[in-house]
Design an enzyme around this catalytic site. Sequence first.
Site, PDB file in Angstrom:
ATOM      1  N   HIS A 116       9.085  11.183  -4.694  1.00  0.00           N
ATOM      2  CA  HIS A 116       8.158  10.570  -3.369  1.00  0.00           C
ATOM      3  C   HIS A 116       8.096  12.029  -2.750  1.00  0.00           C
ATOM      4  O   HIS A 116       8.922  12.774  -2.236  1.00  0.00           O
ATOM      5  CB  HIS A 116       9.071   9.707  -2.423  1.00  0.00           C
ATOM      6  CG  HIS A 116       9.396   8.545  -3.403  1.00  0.00           C
ATOM      7  ND1 HIS A 116       8.495   7.545  -3.893  1.00  0.00           N
ATOM      8  CD2 HIS A 116      10.243   7.910  -3.419  1.00  0.00           C
ATOM      9  CE1 HIS A 116       8.765   6.768  -4.493  1.00  0.00           C
ATOM     10  NE2 HIS A 116      10.139   6.808  -4.398  1.00  0.00           N
ATOM     11  N   HIS A 157       2.157  23.002  -6.744  1.00  0.00           N
ATOM     12  CA  HIS A 157       0.969  23.802  -6.500  1.00  0.00           C
ATOM     13  C   HIS A 157       0.744  24.787  -7.592  1.00  0.00           C
ATOM     14  O   HIS A 157       1.741  25.575  -7.749  1.00  0.00           O
ATOM     15  CB  HIS A 157       1.128  24.358  -4.996  1.00  0.00           C
ATOM     16  CG  HIS A 157      -0.520  24.535  -4.490  1.00  0.00           C
ATOM     17  ND1 HIS A 157      -1.069  25.524  -4.957  1.00  0.00           N
ATOM     18  CD2 HIS A 157      -0.934  23.868  -3.416  1.00  0.00           C
ATOM     19  CE1 HIS A 157      -2.071  25.467  -4.476  1.00  0.00           C
ATOM     20  NE2 HIS A 157      -2.110  24.507  -3.545  1.00  0.00           N
ATOM     21  N   HIS A 179      -2.008  20.345  -6.832  1.00  0.00           N
ATOM     22  CA  HIS A 179      -3.016  20.967  -6.621  1.00  0.00           C
ATOM     23  C   HIS A 179      -3.154  22.199  -7.491  1.00  0.00           C
ATOM     24  O   HIS A 179      -2.092  22.845  -7.546  1.00  0.00           O
ATOM     25  CB  HIS A 179      -3.266  21.261  -5.144  1.00  0.00           C
ATOM     26  CG  HIS A 179      -4.940  21.945  -4.598  1.00  0.00           C
ATOM     27  ND1 HIS A 179      -4.828  22.998  -4.356  1.00  0.00           N
ATOM     28  CD2 HIS A 179      -5.667  21.439  -5.114  1.00  0.00           C
ATOM     29  CE1 HIS A 179      -6.014  23.364  -4.052  1.00  0.00           C
ATOM     30  NE2 HIS A 179      -6.805  22.352  -4.587  1.00  0.00           N
ATOM     31  N   GLU A 232     -10.968  23.435  -7.674  1.00  0.00           N
ATOM     32  CA  GLU A 232     -11.509  24.826  -7.531  1.00  0.00           C
ATOM     33  C   GLU A 232     -11.826  25.417  -8.892  1.00  0.00           C
ATOM     34  O   GLU A 232     -11.310  24.714  -9.835  1.00  0.00           O
ATOM     35  CB  GLU A 232     -10.330  25.701  -6.964  1.00  0.00           C
ATOM     36  CG  GLU A 232      -9.833  25.070  -5.444  1.00  0.00           C
ATOM     37  CD  GLU A 232      -8.961  26.279  -4.877  1.00  0.00           C
ATOM     38  OE1 GLU A 232      -8.657  27.276  -5.157  1.00  0.00           O
ATOM     39  OE2 GLU A 232      -8.079  25.527  -4.148  1.00  0.00           O
TER      40      GLU A 232
END
Length: 181
Positions: free
Chosen positions: A84, A89, A67, A47
Amino acid sequence: MNLPNPHKQHPRVSKKAWISETAVIIGNVSIADDVFVGPNAVLRADEPGSSITVHRGCNVQDNVVVHSLSHSEVLIGKNTSLAHGCIVHGPCRIEEGCFIGFGAVVFDCNIGKDTLVLHKSIVRGVNISSGRMVPDGTVITSQNCADALEEITKDLTEFKKSVVRANIDLVEGYIRLGEEG
């Protein structure tokens, strides 16, 4: 697989890192020496104005998703483990020596040095002080709850360090294996 983002930013990955061939790294991502990125991990800074920085000695294990939203940063401090299936974010800052457990979710937060976020926990919109422990399955979405967290125990501190050591050994082993092949 390393891919550019729509803004033509390419990942920057150290030659002393090991990235699984099934991992996907997209865009404005920087990965330092001695970093392990496991199978099916995704690190995506695609983004506008987003970035991800993974410092030396980190491990991003199987099926982890990192992200970064527009105009935000994800920073993973050195010798940190993303276990895992966890989700990190951005905006998010995780200081050095942390452990984010299996299936945990951290978003829009700052996590202090040497902190342990155990399995299936959620941390959102708070600052966690250094040296704290978020118990399994805990939801931390208020600063009062974050401030009340207990200090990490010695055995969990040793556990965190052992995970980092094991994954640095894996990086070295996989790099040697690639050189032999």
